[in-house]
Design a protein around this motif. Structure first.
Motif, PDB file in Angstrom:
ATOM      1  N   ASN A  51       0.769  -1.237  -0.028  1.00 22.70           N
ATOM      2  CA  ASN A  51      -0.159   0.206   0.049  1.00 22.70           C
ATOM      3  C   ASN A  51       0.948   1.280   0.017  1.00 22.70           C
ATOM      4  N   CYS A  52       1.707   1.488   0.912  1.00 24.82           N
ATOM      5  CA  CYS A  52       2.342   2.666   1.241  1.00 24.82           C
ATOM      6  C   CYS A  52       4.024   2.794   0.521  1.00 24.82           C
ATOM      7  N   CYS A  53       4.511   1.556   0.470  1.00 27.94           N
ATOM      8  CA  CYS A  53       5.987   1.412  -0.007  1.00 27.94           C
ATOM      9  C   CYS A  53       6.746   2.305   0.802  1.00 27.94           C
ATOM     10  N   MET A  54       6.486   2.266   2.328  1.00 28.84           N
ATOM     11  CA  MET A  54       7.220   3.127   3.060  1.00 28.84           C
ATOM     12  C   MET A  54       8.230   2.165   3.943  1.00 28.84           C
ATOM     13  N   PRO A  55       9.298   2.781   4.442  1.00 21.98           N
ATOM     14  CA  PRO A  55      10.293   2.242   5.213  1.00 21.98           C
ATOM     15  C   PRO A  55       9.742   1.895   6.515  1.00 21.98           C
ATOM     16  N   ARG A  56       9.979   0.487   6.898  1.00 25.28           N
ATOM     17  CA  ARG A  56       9.269   0.045   8.218  1.00 25.28           C
ATOM     18  C   ARG A  56      10.421  -0.308   9.071  1.00 25.28           C
ATOM     19  N   LEU A  57      10.276   0.063  10.538  1.00 23.43           N
ATOM     20  CA  LEU A  57      11.247  -0.086  11.367  1.00 23.43           C
ATOM     21  C   LEU A  57      10.857  -1.522  11.918  1.00 23.43           C
ATOM     22  N   LEU A  58      11.830  -2.444  12.303  1.00 24.57           N
ATOM     23  CA  LEU A  58      11.483  -3.695  12.672  1.00 24.57           C
ATOM     24  C   LEU A  58      12.449  -3.951  14.151  1.00 24.57           C
ATOM     25  N   GLN A  59      11.983  -4.849  14.588  1.00 24.32           N
ATOM     26  CA  GLN A  59      12.848  -5.311  15.879  1.00 24.32           C
ATOM     27  C   GLN A  59      13.254  -6.746  15.599  1.00 24.32           C
ATOM     28  N   ASP A  60      14.494  -7.151  15.729  1.00 29.53           N
ATOM     29  CA  ASP A  60      15.057  -8.374  15.427  1.00 29.53           C
ATOM     30  C   ASP A  60      14.957  -9.334  16.918  1.00 29.53           C
ATOM     31  N   ALA A  61      13.817 -10.152  16.842  1.00 29.89           N
ATOM     32  CA  ALA A  61      13.692 -10.933  17.964  1.00 29.89           C
ATOM     33  C   ALA A  61      14.625 -11.884  18.174  1.00 29.89           C
ATOM     34  N   LEU A  62      15.423 -12.138  17.354  1.00 23.91           N
ATOM     35  CA  LEU A  62      16.628 -13.492  17.394  1.00 23.91           C
ATOM     36  C   LEU A  62      17.751 -12.917  18.010  1.00 23.91           C
ATOM     37  N   ASP A  63      18.039 -11.454  18.133  1.00 29.19           N
ATOM     38  CA  ASP A  63      19.163 -11.028  18.976  1.00 29.19           C
ATOM     39  C   ASP A  63      19.165 -10.796  20.396  1.00 29.19           C
ATOM     40  N   GLY A  64      17.635 -10.770  20.470  1.00 34.77           N
ATOM     41  CA  GLY A  64      17.398 -10.566  22.119  1.00 34.77           C
ATOM     42  C   GLY A  64      17.538  -9.063  22.612  1.00 34.77           C
ATOM     43  N   ARG A  65      17.527  -8.182  21.706  1.00 32.71           N
ATOM     44  CA  ARG A  65      17.639  -6.805  22.222  1.00 32.71           C
ATOM     45  C   ARG A  65      16.282  -6.169  21.689  1.00 32.71           C
ATOM     46  N   GLN A  66      15.122  -6.616  21.786  1.00 34.29           N
ATOM     47  CA  GLN A  66      13.826  -5.934  21.609  1.00 34.29           C
ATOM     48  C   GLN A  66      13.716  -5.090  22.728  1.00 34.29           C
ATOM     49  N   ALA A  67      12.887  -3.891  22.175  1.00 30.77           N
ATOM     50  CA  ALA A  67      12.198  -3.033  23.403  1.00 30.77           C
ATOM     51  C   ALA A  67      11.428  -3.951  24.220  1.00 30.77           C
ATOM     52  N   GLN A  68      11.728  -3.611  25.464  1.00 25.15           N
ATOM     53  CA  GLN A  68      10.957  -4.611  26.622  1.00 25.15           C
ATOM     54  C   GLN A  68       9.741  -3.791  27.166  1.00 25.15           C
ATOM     55  N   ASN A  69       9.608  -2.461  27.012  1.00 23.63           N
ATOM     56  CA  ASN A  69       8.552  -1.648  27.793  1.00 23.63           C
ATOM     57  C   ASN A  69       8.194  -0.386  26.772  1.00 23.63           C
ATOM     58  N   VAL A  70       7.254   0.387  26.917  1.00 23.60           N
ATOM     59  CA  VAL A  70       7.042   1.565  26.172  1.00 23.60           C
ATOM     60  C   VAL A  70       8.043   2.600  26.163  1.00 23.60           C
ATOM     61  N   ARG A  71       8.765   2.854  27.236  1.00 19.78           N
ATOM     62  CA  ARG A  71       9.751   3.708  27.236  1.00 19.78           C
ATOM     63  C   ARG A  71      10.742   3.378  26.238  1.00 19.78           C
ATOM     64  N   GLU A  72      11.295   2.017  26.190  1.00 21.31           N
ATOM     65  CA  GLU A  72      12.237   1.711  25.338  1.00 21.31           C
ATOM     66  C   GLU A  72      11.707   1.806  23.899  1.00 21.31           C
ATOM     67  N   ILE A  73      10.497   1.547  23.749  1.00 22.94           N
ATOM     68  CA  ILE A  73       9.762   1.647  22.232  1.00 22.94           C
ATOM     69  C   ILE A  73       9.717   3.192  22.013  1.00 22.94           C
ATOM     70  N   TRP A  74       9.544   3.947  22.593  1.00 23.65           N
ATOM     71  CA  TRP A  74       9.494   5.447  22.630  1.00 23.65           C
ATOM     72  C   TRP A  74      10.936   5.822  21.973  1.00 23.65           C
ATOM     73  N   THR A  75      12.132   5.652  23.057  1.00 25.68           N
ATOM     74  CA  THR A  75      13.416   5.670  22.539  1.00 25.68           C
ATOM     75  C   THR A  75      13.620   5.352  21.133  1.00 25.68           C
ATOM     76  N   LEU A  76      13.229   4.109  20.731  1.00 25.05           N
ATOM     77  CA  LEU A  76      13.458   3.555  19.553  1.00 25.05           C
ATOM     78  C   LEU A  76      12.978   4.509  18.503  1.00 25.05           C
ATOM     79  N   LEU A  77      11.617   4.798  18.669  1.00 22.69           N
ATOM     80  CA  LEU A  77      10.883   5.632  17.548  1.00 22.69           C
ATOM     81  C   LEU A  77      11.592   7.048  17.296  1.00 22.69           C
ATOM     82  N   GLN A  78      12.152   7.660  18.605  1.00 28.44           N
ATOM     83  CA  GLN A  78      12.778   8.779  18.585  1.00 28.44           C
ATOM     84  C   GLN A  78      14.167   8.658  17.714  1.00 28.44           C
ATOM     85  N   ARG A  79      14.932   7.581  18.151  1.00 31.41           N
ATOM     86  CA  ARG A  79      15.968   7.467  17.615  1.00 31.41           C
ATOM     87  C   ARG A  79      16.178   7.426  16.014  1.00 31.41           C
ATOM     88  N   GLU A  80      15.127   6.649  15.663  1.00 31.47           N
ATOM     89  CA  GLU A  80      14.960   6.319  14.148  1.00 31.47           C
ATOM     90  C   GLU A  80      14.054   7.329  13.519  1.00 31.47           C
TER      91      GLU A  80
END
Length: 162
Positions: A51-80
């Motif tokens: 639909n959008c052909c837009m870049p999508r930010l993914l988290q890699d579940a295999l490396d064990g470094r996924q955001a664990q809470n909303v504060r970490e998700i927010w930090t990820l959104l801001q950083r990217e």
């Protein structure tokens, strides 16, 4: 068959069905978008890509470094430098609590949510963490059934989704 509230049941879809469904929607915004739903879920990769052909930010579940809470998700959104995000309604409410006394410096252009009915309390996100909330109801079989974009809390009524 919903992937918004749990694991996708992997309803088989042909490429023709995906393309036909994607053509029903028009791209409203070009942005960097966070969507942590699984790639196999129709509201995940197929919709974002076809639909959008837009870049999508993914988290890699295999490396064990996924955001664990909303504060970490927010930090990820801001950083990217994400313009938008698909977040579960519970995450939206947790972010409202997180920034209740000190609003963040960063704000999303839009926040999309689905899966359960929203109540007026979710509209506290408007102006604090996002400029717009998009609430939708959809199924894997039919795609988006109802969609509501809200820019002012006064425009929203409990459980409205379009």
């Amino acid at each position: 068959t919903s992937g918004s509230t749990g694991l996708c049941k992997l309803v088989p879809r042909t490429h023709r069905e995906l393309l036909r469904m994607a053509r029903r929607y028009t791209n409203q915004v070009q942005s960097t978008y966070f969507n942590d739903r699984q790639l196999s879920w129709l509201g995940g990769f197929p919709f974002d890509y076809f639909n959008c052909c837009m870049p999508r930010l993914l988290q890699d579940a295999l490396d064990g470094r996924q955001a664990q809470n909303v504060r970490e998700i927010w930090t990820l959104l801001q950083r990217e430098s994400c313009d938008g995000a698909f977040l579960a309604p519970s995450d939206v409410l947790d972010l409202i609590k997180e920034f209740e006394f000190k609003p963040p410096d960063f704000k999303l252009k839009f926040l999309t949510t689905a899966g359960v009915s929203l109540r007026q309390n979710a509209m506290a996100a408007l102006g604090t963490i996002t400029h717009s909330i998009i609430n939708m109801y959809a199924s894997t079989e039919t795609g988006i059934i109802a969609l509501l974009s809200v820019n002012k809390a006064s425009e929203f009524k409990d459980c409205a989704c379009g």
